[in-house]
Write an enzyme that holds these catalytic residues in place. Structure first.
Site, PDB file in Angstrom:
ATOM      1  N   LYS A  23      -2.860  -2.216  -2.990  1.00  0.00           N
ATOM      2  CA  LYS A  23      -3.835  -1.290  -2.401  1.00  0.00           C
ATOM      3  C   LYS A  23      -3.202   0.091  -2.453  1.00  0.00           C
ATOM      4  CE  LYS A  23      -6.353  -0.054   1.781  1.00  0.00           C
ATOM      5  NZ  LYS A  23      -6.668  -0.361   3.200  1.00  0.00           N
TER       6      LYS A  23
ATOM      7  N   GLU B 155       0.834  -1.216   0.000  1.00  0.00           N
ATOM      8  CA  GLU B 155       0.000   0.000   0.000  1.00  0.00           C
ATOM      9  C   GLU B 155       0.861   1.257   0.000  1.00  0.00           C
ATOM     10  OE1 GLU B 155      -3.407   2.257   2.708  1.00  0.00           O
ATOM     11  OE2 GLU B 155      -2.820   0.195   3.189  1.00  0.00           O
TER      12      GLU B 155
END
Length: 618
Positions: free
Chosen positions: A306, A264
């Protein structure tokens, strides 16, 4: 160099020969892995190349080249290239988890806020920050009926990994029962790099041990966030490389411990930068990330991305449409994201549910229109989903209204799922699918099967009753076979006589046809004879009464005969219609006979006159 090579040589090198070394040197000079223009090689490298060939087939050039290139690749510090260190079973396991997370129309609920972060949110709405309050709140997020229609995974805080629901079931196990994959947030705290305003995330040192413990507790994946901020002087190149290298190391360790790494990189929305600047920075950050992952030997097919939505800064003075933002996001993905990664789950980044849903919906529409994008594009939201839920707690006296929050949560997930499919329409909330309704539909389908199961015992009982009959029939079969064999000679005799019967039948056919033709004539003659016999008594009586009625009959004959004969004629006409057709055929014969009988009729008519004259004369 010689000392370094000697330290890495296997024991088998001592058995290599100068001839093998010369052959290996030739292959290495021709290999594309050869660095620089020098052709000289140390004796250690030659021996290493020769040892890679082994004892078998020493003069085979292709085998020598393959083994030589593999040794050189390993000596160039690429031992983990493309997950080479992972077993085939581990790779299949990682890919299967990624496939489930990237289920179209489903997303991730991010509930990995630490006790401090969620405590701040509780305090703002009047809820006391206790472990029990955190537990029952997370239980509502994991066990609301129907969420498995919209969620493929859930990210848990380490505290929540070891908590249980009201039935005593650990949360990871409860999620798996609903078909939702549990994961964990393994990173620790944000650390500010000295001399800059950039940050890095701590927690790599003991990551392998913690991942092993989380996997034993039921986790299937992990998530590591590396926040960065666009500013006048940042993020710096040092900060980008430090954070992306940390994400690559984290991913490598997770895969080695059996967890799917969700990487992420999060460029926060603070700042006044425009959309074009956001595109440039996101391309640089993600390109650095994928390069670092490849250099570290991360198995790309076993990872999920993500990331933030590519957005202008919150203080930007220019407004962009959701379509423009969607095109900018697809531009970044198409330029740098590997197709080996199965799915992208965008975080909300502080946006409201409506704002995040509108952008995700537009992004999926652009994906359908442009094509050539193999990734599943969905959501991994925390604040967008939980902020409206926590607002319900205001004015409740510190209580958590779980029922109202559960109903709203399901409606929010329906909106997120529609946006993940590109079918969301603002102002028209989608229909909510509840787990109970789905079970009812499945139960109705199973009803016929249950009835069939009930009938099975009856069928079994009847089958048992019929078994003795079948056994008796089997016993009688030999008798029937014996009788059949006895009758076979008779059947053969009958087959031999059949040609004779057929010949006789053919001879009699002309006679039968003639009889059929004469039958109508015989029937007609028989009918006439019967009628003639019935009319004979009537004719004798009429002859006796004729003298009396002759006088009156002469006057009334025309009228009476017509009246009397009309009904009879009608009845007889209906009966005699079939006869008329036959009579028409016989009319010529009757006409001839009638002509012969006319003189006789005239004589009969004159008889009454003569009788009357004789009476007068007397």
């Amino acid at each position: 160099m010689d000392a370094f090579v000697a330290s890495r040589l296997p024991a088998a090198t001592t058995s290599s020969t100068p001839q093998h070394a010369a052959t290996a040197a030739t292959h290495l000079r021709q290999s594309p892995l050869r660095q620089g223009g020098t052709a000289s090689l140390t004796a250690g490298v030659l021996l290493a190349l020769c040892s890679a060939r082994g004892a078998g087939r020493p003069n085979h050039p292709r085998a020598a080249r393959r083994r030589a290139e593999k040794v050189v690749r390993h000596m160039c510090h690429r031992n983990c290239h493309g997950g080479e260190h992972l077993s085939p079973e581990r790779k299949r396991e990682l890919e299967a988890i990624c496939e489930k997370i990237a289920t179209p129309g489903k997303g991730i609920t991010a509930t990995d806020e630490g006790p401090g972060t969620i405590g701040d949110r509780f305090e703002k709405v009047g809820v006391e920050n206790t472990e029990e309050h955190r537990r029952i709140y997370r239980q509502m997020l994991y066990e609301t009926p129907g969420i498995n229609n919209y969620l493929s995974a859930a990210i848990l805080d380490p505290e929540t990994m070891y908590q249980k629901d009201d039935e005593g079931v650990p949360f990871p196990e409860a999620l798996e029962k609903r078909g939702i994959i549990p994961g964990v947030k393994p990173h620790l705290k944000v650390y500010e790099l000295p001399g800059t305003k950039d940050t890095v995330m701590q927690g790599l040192d003991s990551l392998a041990v913690r991942c092993r413990e989380y996997k034993a507790a039921g986790a299937k994946f992990a998530k590591w966030r590396s926040p960065l901020q666009i500013s006048r002087f940042g993020p710096t190149k040092m900060a980008i490389e430090a954070n992306m290298n940390d994400l690559a190391r984290y991913a490598l360790i997770c895969q080695d411990e059996g967890l799917v790494p969700i990487v992420e990189p999060d460029i926060v929305m603070k700042g006044d930068h425009d959309l074009e600047t956001a595109v440039a920075v996101n391309v640089e950050v993600q390109a650095t990330l994928y390069k670092a992952m490849l250099d570290h030997g991360v198995y790309m097919e076993g990872t999920i991305l993500k990331t933030n939505l590519v957005n202008p800064g919150l203080s930007c003075d220019h407004d962009y449409s959701v379509e423009e933002i969607a095109v900018a996001n697809m531009m970044v993905l198409r330029r740098v994201m590997p197709t080996a990664i199965r799915g992208v789950n965008f975080l909300s980044g502080g946006q409201s549910l409506e704002g995040a849903a509108a952008r995700l919906n537009a992004l999926n529409k652009v994906k359908k229109r442009l094509g050539r994008m193999p990734w599943n594009i969905s959501f991994s939201w925390s604040w967008a989903l939980q902020a409206p839920l926590l607002n319900i707690c205001k004015g409740q006296g510190g209580k958590i209204p779980l029922k109202e929050m559960s109903e709203l949560y399901l409606q929010e997930l329906a909106i997120a799922s529609a946006a993940a499919q590109g079918t969301y329409q603002e102002g028209f909330p989608p229909d909510v699918i509840r787990e109970d309704e789905k079970k009812d539909a499945e139960a109705k389908k199973d009803e016929p099967k249950k009835e069939e199961k009930k009938e099975e015992p009856k069928k079994d009982a009847e089958a048992k009753k019929e078994e003795p009959k079948k056994e008796e029939e089997k016993k009688e079969e030999p008798k029937k076979d014996a009788e059949a064999k006895k009758e076979e000679p008779k059947k053969e005799d009958e087959k031999k006589e059949e040609p004779k019967k057929d010949a006789e039948a053919k001879k009699e056919e002309p006679k039968k046809e003639e009889e059929k033709k004469e039958e109508p004539k015989k029937d007609a003659e028989a009918k006439k004879d019967a009628e003639a016999k019935k009319e004979e008594p009537k004719k004798e009586e009429e002859k006796k009464e004729e003298p009396k009625k002759d006088a009156e009959a002469k006057k009334e004959e025309p009228k009476k005969e017509e009246k009397k004969e009309e009904p009879k004629k009608d009845a007889e006409a209906k009966k005699e219609e079939p006869k008329k057709e036959e009579e028409k055929k016989e009319e010529p014969k009757k006409d001839a006979e009638a002509k012969k009988e006319e003189p006789k009729k005239e004589e009969k008519k004159e008889e009454p006159k003569k009788d009357a004259e004789t009476q007068k004369a007397a």
